[in-house]
Scaffold this active site. Structure first.
Site, PDB file in Angstrom:
ATOM      1  N   ASP A 128      45.673  40.640  39.685  1.00  0.00           N
ATOM      2  CA  ASP A 128      44.658  40.063  38.809  1.00  0.00           C
ATOM      3  C   ASP A 128      44.363  38.627  39.223  1.00  0.00           C
ATOM      4  O   ASP A 128      45.145  37.712  38.939  1.00  0.00           O
ATOM      5  CB  ASP A 128      45.143  40.125  37.348  1.00  0.00           C
ATOM      6  CG  ASP A 128      44.091  39.620  36.362  1.00  0.00           C
ATOM      7  OD1 ASP A 128      43.046  39.089  36.809  1.00  0.00           O
ATOM      8  OD2 ASP A 128      44.317  39.745  35.135  1.00  0.00           O
ATOM      9  N   HIS A 163      41.624  36.891  35.493  1.00  0.00           N
ATOM     10  CA  HIS A 163      42.104  36.224  34.271  1.00  0.00           C
ATOM     11  C   HIS A 163      42.974  35.022  34.654  1.00  0.00           C
ATOM     12  O   HIS A 163      43.171  34.744  35.823  1.00  0.00           O
ATOM     13  CB  HIS A 163      42.902  37.223  33.423  1.00  0.00           C
ATOM     14  CG  HIS A 163      42.075  38.370  32.957  1.00  0.00           C
ATOM     15  ND1 HIS A 163      42.196  39.635  33.472  1.00  0.00           N
ATOM     16  CD2 HIS A 163      41.076  38.433  32.048  1.00  0.00           C
ATOM     17  CE1 HIS A 163      41.319  40.440  32.896  1.00  0.00           C
ATOM     18  NE2 HIS A 163      40.613  39.731  32.025  1.00  0.00           N
ATOM     19  N   SER A 191      37.013  39.773  28.295  1.00  0.00           N
ATOM     20  CA  SER A 191      38.419  39.361  28.273  1.00  0.00           C
ATOM     21  C   SER A 191      38.615  37.894  28.670  1.00  0.00           C
ATOM     22  O   SER A 191      39.668  37.325  28.403  1.00  0.00           O
ATOM     23  CB  SER A 191      39.254  40.262  29.174  1.00  0.00           C
ATOM     24  OG  SER A 191      38.690  40.298  30.471  1.00  0.00           O
TER      25      SER A 191
END
Ligand SMILES: *[C@@H]1O[C@H](CO)[C@@H](O)[C@H](O)[C@H]1NC(C)=O
Ligand SMILES: *[C@@H]1O[C@H](CO)[C@@H](O)[C@H](O)[C@H]1NC(C)=O
Length: 356
Positions: free
Chosen positions: A334, A337, A111
Site C-alpha cells: 500500500d 494510504h 479512504s
C-alpha cells in the site's frame, strides 16, 4: 511580502489581510498568519513530533497501524512541515475542542478521507485520553463524539461524492446527481475529497454504467467524468452552503508512490523501504493532472471553499505510506494510504492553522 508586523500593533488582523501584509501573531500564542502560503515549504526533522504516539490511539484501523503491523523505523513520524514564509502553529487539541464545542465536523470522500478523519480523532483523543467518547456508525456515516466537549468528528464514505444508484440495468454512476448531499447539510465544517476511485476498472469498479446529461454510457474519459462530478458538487455547494454557518474545504489530491522514477530512484518499484522524505521543496515527477482539474472547478465556486492543497507536501513523503505494513500485511503493498501517526496529521495541523 516579508514585512513582519507584531501583534502589539493595535490593528486588526483583517486590515492586514486587506493590505496583503504578512501578519505574524506572538509566536507562543496562536494567531493568524495571513498571507503565508502554508503549502509551499519543506520537511524538517523535529524530534518533538509526532503529535501523538500510535499506541495512544487504540482505535487506529489496521490499514493505517504501521507499527502494529511490524514497521520498525520511526524517523518518518518525526518530520514537521515548514512553510517557507512562516511557521505553523502547533496543533492544540484543547483549543480545537473548545472552538468546535457543540459543533460538527465531517470528512466526506474515500479512504483518504478516512485516513484524515482517523488522524484528527487521534490528535484530539491523545490529548484528552480520559475524556469520554462514543464511536457510532449509521449507514455510511461514522461519528466520533467527544461527549465532554459536544464535538462530533464524522466521516461520510462517498467515494465519488456524486451518486451510485442500483437500477434494473445495474449500478449507475450518476455524474449529475448528488442526493447523498442531504447528509452534509448543517455541518459546521466539511472537508471533501474524491479522486482515487475515478481510475478504477475491472472487478473493483463499483459501477456498471455511467450517466451524464440523461445519457447512459458503458464508460467515458475518466478525467472528464471526474470534472463533471466535481462541477455537480460545486453546484451543490453554491445551492446549499450557508457561509455564515459552514466552513468548506477540499482535501486536494493525495498522491501515491508506486514508481521510483518520479522521485529519481528508478530502481524503486514502490514505496517499500523508504525511510525519509525528499528534503527539497518540489517533486521531481511534478504534480498530478487531476489537481489542475480540481483547481479549475474550485475557481468556479461562488461560495467560499478553501483547497487544503496537500498534494506537493505529500508527494515529498514517499516514506509515509504503509507499504507492506498496511491492510493485508505482509503481502499487500500500500503506497496510497498513510501510516498514522504520520502525514495526515500535517494535513490536519494545516487545517487547524487555517481556522485559527
Ligand atoms: C452513543 O451513541 C449511540 C448512538 O447515537 C447512543 O445510542 C448512545 O446513547 C451513545 N452513548 C453515550 C454514552 O452517549
Ligand atoms: C515509471 O515512470 C517512468 C517515467 O515516467 C516510465 O517510463 C515507466 O514506464 C514507469 N514504470 C512503471 C512500472 O509504470
Amino acid at each position: 511580502m516579508g514585512l513582519w508586523v507584531h501583534s502589539s500593533f493595535l490593528v486588526s488582523s483583517s486590515l492586514f489581510m486587506v493590505l496583503g501584509i504578512v501578519y505574524q501573531g506572538n509566536a507562543a500564542a496562536y494567531g493568524p498568519v495571513s498571507g503565508c502560503d502554508f503549502f509551499t515549504g519543506r520537511w524538517v526533522f523535529d524530534p518533538s513530533y509526532p503529535l501523538y504516539s500510535a499506541s495512544a490511539c487504540p482505535f487506529i484501523k489496521r490499514e493505517f497501524s504501521c507499527q502494529k503491523n511490524g514497521r520498525q523505523d520511526l524517523i518518518y513520524t518525526q518530520y514537521r512541515w515548514q512553510p517557507l514564509d512562516c511557521t505553523l502553529t502547533r496543533f492544540n487539541a484543547f483549543n480545537f475542542l473548545e472552538k468546535f464545542s457543540g459543533k460538527s465536523i465531517m470528512f466526506v470522500g474515500d479512504s483518504l478521507s478516512r485516513n484524515q478523519w482517523q488522524s484528527l480523532t487521534c490528535m484530539l483523543h491523545s490529548a484528552v485520553p480520559n475524556a469520554e467518547f462514543n464511536i457510532t456508525r449509521v449507514g455510511d456515516v461514522s461519528t466520533f463524539e467527544f461527549l465532554d466537549y459536544g464535538v462530533k468528528v464524522m466521516l461520510d464514505r462517498s467515494v465519488y461524492l456524486v451518486d451510485v444508484v442500483m437500477e434494473k440495468i445495474g449500478r449507475v454512476l450518476k455524474l449529475d446527481s448528488i442526493e447523498g448531499g442531504k447528509l452534509w447539510k448543517g455541518i459546521d465544517m466539511l472537508i471533501f475529497n474524491t479522486w482515487h476511485w475515478w481510475n478504477r476498472r475491472g472487478p473493483t469498479q463499483p459501477w456498471d454504467f455511467i450517466e451524464v446529461g440523461g445519457v447512459i454510457k458503458k464508460d467515458m474519459d475518466r478525467m472528464l467524468a471526474f470534472e463533471t462530478a466535481l462541477n455537480t458538487w460545486a453546484r451543490w455547494v453554491d445551492a446549499n452552503i450557508d457561509p455564515a454557518k459552514s466552513l468548506v474545504f477540499f482535501q486536494g489530491i493525495s498522491p501515491s508512490h508506486y514508481n521510483g522514477s518520479s522521485w529519481n530512484e528508478p530502481k524503486a518499484k514502490n514505496c517499500l523501504g523508504q525511510k525519509q522524505p525528499l528534503l527539497g521543496t518540489t517533486y521531481p515527477g511534478g504534480l498530478p493532472p487531476a489537481l489542475d482539474v480540481l483547481k479549475k472547478v474550485l475557481s468556479t465556486v461562488k461560495k467560499p471553499v478553501k483547497l487544503l492543497d496537500i498534494t506537493m507536501l505529500s508527494l515529498l513523503r514517499k516514506d509515509g505510506h504503509p507499504s507492506m505494513y498496511g491492510l493485508g500485511a505482509p503481502l499487500g503493498m500500500d503506497c496510497s494510504h498513510w501510516c498514522l501517526a504520520g502525514v495526515p496529521d500535517t494535513w490536519n495541523e494545516i487545517l487547524y492553522n487555517l481556522i485559527l
